[in-house]
Design an enzyme around this catalytic site. Structure first.
Site, PDB file in Angstrom:
ATOM      1  N   HIS A  17     -12.503  71.412  10.324  1.00  0.00           N
ATOM      2  CA  HIS A  17     -13.914  71.766  10.143  1.00  0.00           C
ATOM      3  C   HIS A  17     -14.742  70.516   9.793  1.00  0.00           C
ATOM      4  O   HIS A  17     -15.859  70.345  10.291  1.00  0.00           O
ATOM      5  CB  HIS A  17     -14.082  72.777   9.004  1.00  0.00           C
ATOM      6  CG  HIS A  17     -13.466  74.118   9.253  1.00  0.00           C
ATOM      7  ND1 HIS A  17     -12.634  74.733   8.345  1.00  0.00           N
ATOM      8  CD2 HIS A  17     -13.573  74.989  10.304  1.00  0.00           C
ATOM      9  CE1 HIS A  17     -12.258  75.910   8.808  1.00  0.00           C
ATOM     10  NE2 HIS A  17     -12.792  76.091   9.995  1.00  0.00           N
ATOM     11  N   LYS A  41     -11.878  89.416  10.507  1.00  0.00           N
ATOM     12  CA  LYS A  41     -10.978  88.887   9.463  1.00  0.00           C
ATOM     13  C   LYS A  41     -11.396  89.475   8.121  1.00  0.00           C
ATOM     14  O   LYS A  41     -11.961  88.772   7.270  1.00  0.00           O
ATOM     15  CB  LYS A  41     -11.080  87.357   9.408  1.00  0.00           C
ATOM     16  CG  LYS A  41     -10.739  86.647  10.705  1.00  0.00           C
ATOM     17  CD  LYS A  41     -11.001  85.145  10.542  1.00  0.00           C
ATOM     18  CE  LYS A  41     -10.760  84.390  11.835  1.00  0.00           C
ATOM     19  NZ  LYS A  41     -11.240  82.993  11.761  1.00  0.00           N
ATOM     20  N   ARG A  91     -10.769  74.388  19.647  1.00  0.00           N
ATOM     21  CA  ARG A  91      -9.431  73.809  19.553  1.00  0.00           C
ATOM     22  C   ARG A  91      -8.601  74.092  20.792  1.00  0.00           C
ATOM     23  O   ARG A  91      -7.649  73.374  21.085  1.00  0.00           O
ATOM     24  CB  ARG A  91      -8.695  74.380  18.333  1.00  0.00           C
ATOM     25  CG  ARG A  91      -9.311  74.015  17.014  1.00  0.00           C
ATOM     26  CD  ARG A  91      -8.711  74.800  15.882  1.00  0.00           C
ATOM     27  NE  ARG A  91      -8.954  76.224  16.048  1.00  0.00           N
ATOM     28  CZ  ARG A  91      -8.630  77.156  15.159  1.00  0.00           C
ATOM     29  NH1 ARG A  91      -8.008  76.809  14.061  1.00  0.00           N
ATOM     30  NH2 ARG A  91      -8.905  78.421  15.379  1.00  0.00           N
ATOM     31  N   SER A 128      -7.009  77.854   9.247  1.00  0.00           N
ATOM     32  CA  SER A 128      -7.133  78.411   7.887  1.00  0.00           C
ATOM     33  C   SER A 128      -6.065  79.471   7.656  1.00  0.00           C
ATOM     34  O   SER A 128      -5.550  79.618   6.541  1.00  0.00           O
ATOM     35  CB  SER A 128      -8.518  79.022   7.691  1.00  0.00           C
ATOM     36  OG  SER A 128      -9.512  78.035   7.757  1.00  0.00           O
TER      37      SER A 128
HETATM   38  O1  PNS Z   1     -14.527  80.701  11.275  1.00  0.00           O
HETATM   39  P1  PNS Z   1     -14.665  81.920  12.138  1.00  0.00           P
HETATM   40  O2  PNS Z   1     -13.959  83.110  11.500  1.00  0.00           O
HETATM   41  O3  PNS Z   1     -14.209  81.694  13.552  1.00  0.00           O
HETATM   42  O4  PNS Z   1     -16.233  82.234  12.184  1.00  0.00           O
HETATM   43  C1  PNS Z   1     -16.721  83.346  12.911  1.00  0.00           C
HETATM   44  C2  PNS Z   1     -18.155  83.638  12.500  1.00  0.00           C
HETATM   45  C3  PNS Z   1     -18.220  83.935  10.998  1.00  0.00           C
HETATM   46  C4  PNS Z   1     -19.036  82.429  12.814  1.00  0.00           C
HETATM   47  C5  PNS Z   1     -18.608  84.849  13.330  1.00  0.00           C
HETATM   48  O5  PNS Z   1     -17.793  85.971  13.038  1.00  0.00           O
HETATM   49  C6  PNS Z   1     -20.066  85.186  13.063  1.00  0.00           C
HETATM   50  O6  PNS Z   1     -20.959  84.625  13.678  1.00  0.00           O
HETATM   51  N1  PNS Z   1     -20.289  86.117  12.111  1.00  0.00           N
HETATM   52  C7  PNS Z   1     -21.610  86.542  11.748  1.00  0.00           C
HETATM   53  C8  PNS Z   1     -21.914  87.893  12.387  1.00  0.00           C
HETATM   54  C9  PNS Z   1     -22.510  87.722  13.785  1.00  0.00           C
HETATM   55  O7  PNS Z   1     -23.389  86.921  14.009  1.00  0.00           O
HETATM   56  N2  PNS Z   1     -21.992  88.547  14.735  1.00  0.00           N
HETATM   57  C10 PNS Z   1     -22.459  88.577  16.088  1.00  0.00           C
HETATM   58  C11 PNS Z   1     -21.536  87.782  16.985  1.00  0.00           C
HETATM   59  S1  PNS Z   1     -22.123  87.733  18.664  1.00  0.00           S
END
Ligand code: PNS
Length: 163
Positions: A17, A41, A91, A128
């Protein structure tokens, strides 16, 4: 230069990150690192506040970076924090499949573009999920995470041993 939003669940933040943040800083000048909820998650090791605190400690004094958390959507976080673009690290092809769908949806619904940066090869295996798993058994993770996170992870295994 512009403002980039770097959203993630960061449970916990790791050196992969940090590499994405450094790349985003070079490209955009200002990066808002936002801890968010990933509905895929639901159970993590750290609360949103703990994750944000570890990020703030790990990036303390880093010019151009601010650290936030946000309970809703990434497109709303972009508006809230004045970001013109969302940045994501890639990745693998698996990451791309998921991220492309989110990027296109976020652009169609919120008008916010996503820029992908490739993870540096020497860091691209870090996840993670495996950090959380190994931390449960008390191994040293300082080669994978920033120093403040390594010490929080060692407390996690101590907490498990002495509940
Ligand atoms: O580190 P991660 O778990 O890959 O991050 C994913 C994250 C938190 C960026 C993604 O789940 C997210 O954008 N969550 C906020 C909710 C949202 O915007 N949902 C619509 C997705 S199109």
């Amino acid at each position: 230069m512009s403002v980039a939003l770097y959203p993630g669940s960061f449970d916990p933040i790791h050196l992969g990150h940090i590499d994405v943040i450094e790349q985003a800083l070079e490209l955009f000048g200002t990066v808002v690192v936002v801890t968010m909820h990933n509905p895929a998650k639901p159970s993590g090791a750290f609360t949103l506040d703990e994750r944000q605190a570890m990020i703030a400690e790990s990036l303390a004094g880093c010019p151009g970076v601010s650290v936030e958390s946000f309970p809703g959507l990434a497109i709303d976080a972009a508006v809230r924090f004045g970001a013109e673009v969302i940045v994501k690290g890639l990745r693998s092809a698996t990451d791309f499949d998921v991220e492309q769908q989110m990027a296109l949806t976020n652009h169609r619904v919120g008008g916010v573009r996503t820029v992908f940066v490739p993870a540096s090869p020497e860091l691209s295996y870090i996840s993670s999920r495996y950090i959380r798993e190994i931390a449960q058994y008390g191994h040293d993770l300082s080669r994978l995470v920033p120093v403040p996170v390594a010490s929080r992870l060692s407390q996690l295994s101590a907490r498990r041993a002495n509940p």
